[in-house]
Design a protein around this motif. Sequence first.
Motif, PDB file in Angstrom:
ATOM      1  N   VAL A 140      34.815  32.802  32.886  1.00  0.00           N
ATOM      2  CA  VAL A 140      36.353  32.301  33.280  1.00  0.00           C
ATOM      3  C   VAL A 140      35.901  30.344  33.964  1.00  0.00           C
ATOM      4  CG1 VAL A 140      38.231  32.071  35.057  1.00  0.00           C
ATOM      5  CG2 VAL A 140      36.397  34.464  33.644  1.00  0.00           C
ATOM      6  N   THR A 141      36.393  30.096  33.620  1.00  0.00           N
ATOM      7  CA  THR A 141      36.840  28.005  33.915  1.00  0.00           C
ATOM      8  C   THR A 141      37.570  27.983  34.336  1.00  0.00           C
ATOM      9  OG1 THR A 141      36.663  27.322  31.243  1.00  0.00           O
ATOM     10  CG2 THR A 141      34.332  27.596  32.825  1.00  0.00           C
ATOM     11  N   GLY A 142      38.074  26.792  34.812  1.00  0.00           N
ATOM     12  CA  GLY A 142      39.607  26.088  35.245  1.00  0.00           C
ATOM     13  C   GLY A 142      40.004  25.916  37.045  1.00  0.00           C
ATOM     14  N   LYS A 143      41.246  26.563  37.018  1.00  0.00           N
ATOM     15  CA  LYS A 143      42.283  26.226  38.416  1.00  0.00           C
ATOM     16  C   LYS A 143      41.582  27.827  37.912  1.00  0.00           C
ATOM     17  CE  LYS A 143      45.766  24.856  40.426  1.00  0.00           C
ATOM     18  NZ  LYS A 143      47.486  24.045  40.581  1.00  0.00           N
ATOM     19  N   ILE A 144      41.697  29.071  39.376  1.00  0.00           N
ATOM     20  CA  ILE A 144      41.467  29.983  39.254  1.00  0.00           C
ATOM     21  C   ILE A 144      42.403  30.827  40.422  1.00  0.00           C
ATOM     22  CG2 ILE A 144      40.873  32.272  39.217  1.00  0.00           C
ATOM     23  CD1 ILE A 144      38.936  29.645  37.548  1.00  0.00           C
ATOM     24  N   ARG A 145      43.171  31.517  40.815  1.00  0.00           N
ATOM     25  CA  ARG A 145      43.815  31.796  41.820  1.00  0.00           C
ATOM     26  C   ARG A 145      43.826  33.536  41.910  1.00  0.00           C
ATOM     27  NH1 ARG A 145      43.000  27.618  42.640  1.00  0.00           N
ATOM     28  NH2 ARG A 145      43.999  25.548  42.929  1.00  0.00           N
ATOM     29  N   TYR A 146      43.321  34.349  42.134  1.00  0.00           N
ATOM     30  CA  TYR A 146      43.218  35.809  42.372  1.00  0.00           C
ATOM     31  C   TYR A 146      43.752  36.033  43.804  1.00  0.00           C
ATOM     32  CZ  TYR A 146      38.703  34.146  44.213  1.00  0.00           C
ATOM     33  OH  TYR A 146      37.960  34.124  45.367  1.00  0.00           O
ATOM     34  N   GLY A 147      43.650  37.919  43.396  1.00  0.00           N
ATOM     35  CA  GLY A 147      44.017  38.645  44.897  1.00  0.00           C
ATOM     36  C   GLY A 147      42.578  39.115  45.093  1.00  0.00           C
ATOM     37  N   LYS A 148      41.992  39.801  44.393  1.00  0.00           N
ATOM     38  CA  LYS A 148      41.109  40.109  44.443  1.00  0.00           C
ATOM     39  C   LYS A 148      39.987  40.270  43.417  1.00  0.00           C
ATOM     40  CE  LYS A 148      42.645  44.484  46.920  1.00  0.00           C
ATOM     41  NZ  LYS A 148      42.500  46.661  46.741  1.00  0.00           N
ATOM     42  N   LEU A 149      38.388  40.084  43.171  1.00  0.00           N
ATOM     43  CA  LEU A 149      38.096  39.647  42.560  1.00  0.00           C
ATOM     44  C   LEU A 149      36.536  40.725  42.265  1.00  0.00           C
ATOM     45  CD1 LEU A 149      36.808  37.103  40.436  1.00  0.00           C
ATOM     46  CD2 LEU A 149      35.931  36.450  42.819  1.00  0.00           C
ATOM     47  N   VAL A 150      36.223  41.380  41.492  1.00  0.00           N
ATOM     48  CA  VAL A 150      35.001  41.988  40.727  1.00  0.00           C
ATOM     49  C   VAL A 150      34.339  40.974  39.341  1.00  0.00           C
ATOM     50  CG1 VAL A 150      34.003  44.031  40.057  1.00  0.00           C
ATOM     51  CG2 VAL A 150      36.552  44.039  41.431  1.00  0.00           C
ATOM     52  N   ILE A 151      32.883  40.824  40.133  1.00  0.00           N
ATOM     53  CA  ILE A 151      31.944  40.210  39.029  1.00  0.00           C
ATOM     54  C   ILE A 151      30.896  41.005  38.372  1.00  0.00           C
ATOM     55  CG2 ILE A 151      31.152  38.509  38.550  1.00  0.00           C
ATOM     56  CD1 ILE A 151      32.395  36.116  40.693  1.00  0.00           C
ATOM     57  N   GLU A 152      30.849  41.439  37.618  1.00  0.00           N
ATOM     58  CA  GLU A 152      29.972  42.388  37.346  1.00  0.00           C
ATOM     59  C   GLU A 152      28.475  40.753  36.556  1.00  0.00           C
ATOM     60  OE1 GLU A 152      29.825  45.931  34.372  1.00  0.00           O
ATOM     61  OE2 GLU A 152      29.854  44.128  33.079  1.00  0.00           O
ATOM     62  N   GLU A 153      27.165  42.040  37.839  1.00  0.00           N
ATOM     63  CA  GLU A 153      26.063  40.875  37.247  1.00  0.00           C
ATOM     64  C   GLU A 153      25.831  40.161  35.664  1.00  0.00           C
ATOM     65  OE1 GLU A 153      21.252  41.324  37.676  1.00  0.00           O
ATOM     66  OE2 GLU A 153      22.729  42.808  38.258  1.00  0.00           O
ATOM     67  N   GLY A 154      26.151  38.942  35.254  1.00  0.00           N
ATOM     68  CA  GLY A 154      26.074  37.856  34.419  1.00  0.00           C
ATOM     69  C   GLY A 154      26.974  37.546  33.693  1.00  0.00           C
ATOM     70  N   GLY A 155      28.749  38.182  34.685  1.00  0.00           N
ATOM     71  CA  GLY A 155      29.807  37.215  34.936  1.00  0.00           C
ATOM     72  C   GLY A 155      29.391  35.577  34.815  1.00  0.00           C
ATOM     73  N   GLN A 156      30.461  34.897  35.034  1.00  0.00           N
ATOM     74  CA  GLN A 156      30.303  33.289  34.827  1.00  0.00           C
ATOM     75  C   GLN A 156      31.849  32.944  35.386  1.00  0.00           C
ATOM     76  OE1 GLN A 156      29.027  30.522  32.203  1.00  0.00           O
ATOM     77  NE2 GLN A 156      27.218  32.455  31.083  1.00  0.00           N
ATOM     78  N   LEU A 157      32.072  32.660  36.581  1.00  0.00           N
ATOM     79  CA  LEU A 157      33.217  31.684  37.048  1.00  0.00           C
ATOM     80  C   LEU A 157      32.872  30.663  37.856  1.00  0.00           C
ATOM     81  CD1 LEU A 157      36.218  32.884  38.316  1.00  0.00           C
ATOM     82  CD2 LEU A 157      34.988  33.661  40.228  1.00  0.00           C
ATOM     83  N   ALA A 158      33.642  29.327  37.193  1.00  0.00           N
ATOM     84  CA  ALA A 158      33.472  28.322  37.709  1.00  0.00           C
ATOM     85  C   ALA A 158      34.580  27.619  37.847  1.00  0.00           C
ATOM     86  CB  ALA A 158      32.755  27.318  36.859  1.00  0.00           C
ATOM     87  N   GLY A 159      35.154  26.606  38.834  1.00  0.00           N
ATOM     88  CA  GLY A 159      36.046  25.250  38.738  1.00  0.00           C
ATOM     89  C   GLY A 159      36.571  25.838  39.931  1.00  0.00           C
ATOM     90  N   ASP A 160      38.925  25.417  40.438  1.00  0.00           N
ATOM     91  CA  ASP A 160      39.033  25.432  41.124  1.00  0.00           C
ATOM     92  C   ASP A 160      39.521  26.659  41.852  1.00  0.00           C
ATOM     93  OD1 ASP A 160      40.123  24.820  43.129  1.00  0.00           O
ATOM     94  OD2 ASP A 160      42.038  24.257  42.390  1.00  0.00           O
ATOM     95  N   LEU A 161      38.646  27.415  43.119  1.00  0.00           N
ATOM     96  CA  LEU A 161      38.747  28.753  42.808  1.00  0.00           C
ATOM     97  C   LEU A 161      39.657  28.528  44.354  1.00  0.00           C
ATOM     98  CD1 LEU A 161      35.273  30.081  42.503  1.00  0.00           C
ATOM     99  CD2 LEU A 161      36.542  29.657  40.767  1.00  0.00           C
ATOM    100  N   GLN A 162      40.270  29.785  44.192  1.00  0.00           N
ATOM    101  CA  GLN A 162      41.158  29.927  45.931  1.00  0.00           C
ATOM    102  C   GLN A 162      41.510  31.475  45.793  1.00  0.00           C
ATOM    103  OE1 GLN A 162      44.479  27.604  46.268  1.00  0.00           O
ATOM    104  NE2 GLN A 162      45.636  28.723  48.282  1.00  0.00           N
ATOM    105  N   VAL A 163      41.849  32.439  46.603  1.00  0.00           N
ATOM    106  CA  VAL A 163      42.200  33.018  47.141  1.00  0.00           C
ATOM    107  C   VAL A 163      43.725  33.553  47.848  1.00  0.00           C
ATOM    108  CG1 VAL A 163      42.023  35.381  48.769  1.00  0.00           C
ATOM    109  CG2 VAL A 163      39.859  34.612  47.976  1.00  0.00           C
ATOM    110  N   GLY A 164      44.386  34.149  47.240  1.00  0.00           N
ATOM    111  CA  GLY A 164      45.555  34.410  46.904  1.00  0.00           C
ATOM    112  C   GLY A 164      45.956  34.320  46.049  1.00  0.00           C
ATOM    113  N   GLY A 165      46.968  34.970  44.629  1.00  0.00           N
ATOM    114  CA  GLY A 165      47.092  35.331  43.864  1.00  0.00           C
ATOM    115  C   GLY A 165      48.552  35.306  43.679  1.00  0.00           C
ATOM    116  N   GLY A 166      49.297  34.545  43.897  1.00  0.00           N
ATOM    117  CA  GLY A 166      50.394  34.235  43.937  1.00  0.00           C
ATOM    118  C   GLY A 166      50.954  35.439  45.340  1.00  0.00           C
ATOM    119  N   HIS A 167      51.907  35.850  44.734  1.00  0.00           N
ATOM    120  CA  HIS A 167      52.752  36.943  46.049  1.00  0.00           C
ATOM    121  C   HIS A 167      52.178  36.417  47.613  1.00  0.00           C
ATOM    122  CE1 HIS A 167      55.355  38.620  43.497  1.00  0.00           C
ATOM    123  NE2 HIS A 167      54.180  39.052  42.605  1.00  0.00           N
ATOM    124  N   GLU A 168      50.654  36.860  47.455  1.00  0.00           N
ATOM    125  CA  GLU A 168      50.288  36.930  48.924  1.00  0.00           C
ATOM    126  C   GLU A 168      50.365  35.217  49.356  1.00  0.00           C
ATOM    127  OE1 GLU A 168      48.344  38.037  46.484  1.00  0.00           O
ATOM    128  OE2 GLU A 168      48.415  39.714  46.326  1.00  0.00           O
TER     129      GLU A 168
END
Length: 177
Positions: A140-168
Amino acid sequence: MLRSESLFGKRETSSTNSPFSNSNAGSGISSTSTGGNVTSVNKPAQYPSSVSSSAPVAAEESGSKLTVGPNIKVKGEIEDCDTLVVEGRVQATINCRVVQIAERGAFKGSAEIDLAEIRGEFDGDLTVRQKLVIYSSGKVTGKIRYGKLVIEEGGQLAGDLQVGGGHEQKDLLQKTA
């Protein structure tokens, strides 16, 4: 015992002398077993035996579902979709409940969703209101907003990250104003 093929390759069995037959056979009530769960559905006698009695139940649970199969490319805006399953390539803007990207699937664009399960690739603006799950093959790459995050070993996440996926995040802004 009489067997008939249904529309989707499932076999339905009907018998009048079976020890498991329903004593209310003429009443239009049938029972279907699905992996340990038993569902009772009213099935009027005039319907042919090829109509699956569990189909309406599954349709109610999953809502509207779009599957983009392997080797298929879709471009544009996707509307009124509860679940999007990406096995091919999608370049779009979407607002839905669930997005599932298969290992060989790829999504590029903007998505606002409740739950994302990524096994393939996502690139763009992603807002996940509840839970983002990235499996070992996911990227996953780009501008990412999320409520909860689960990454399995080997999964990739890069970019502008911020906790709080909308409603919160919106609630927090309203409280501080």
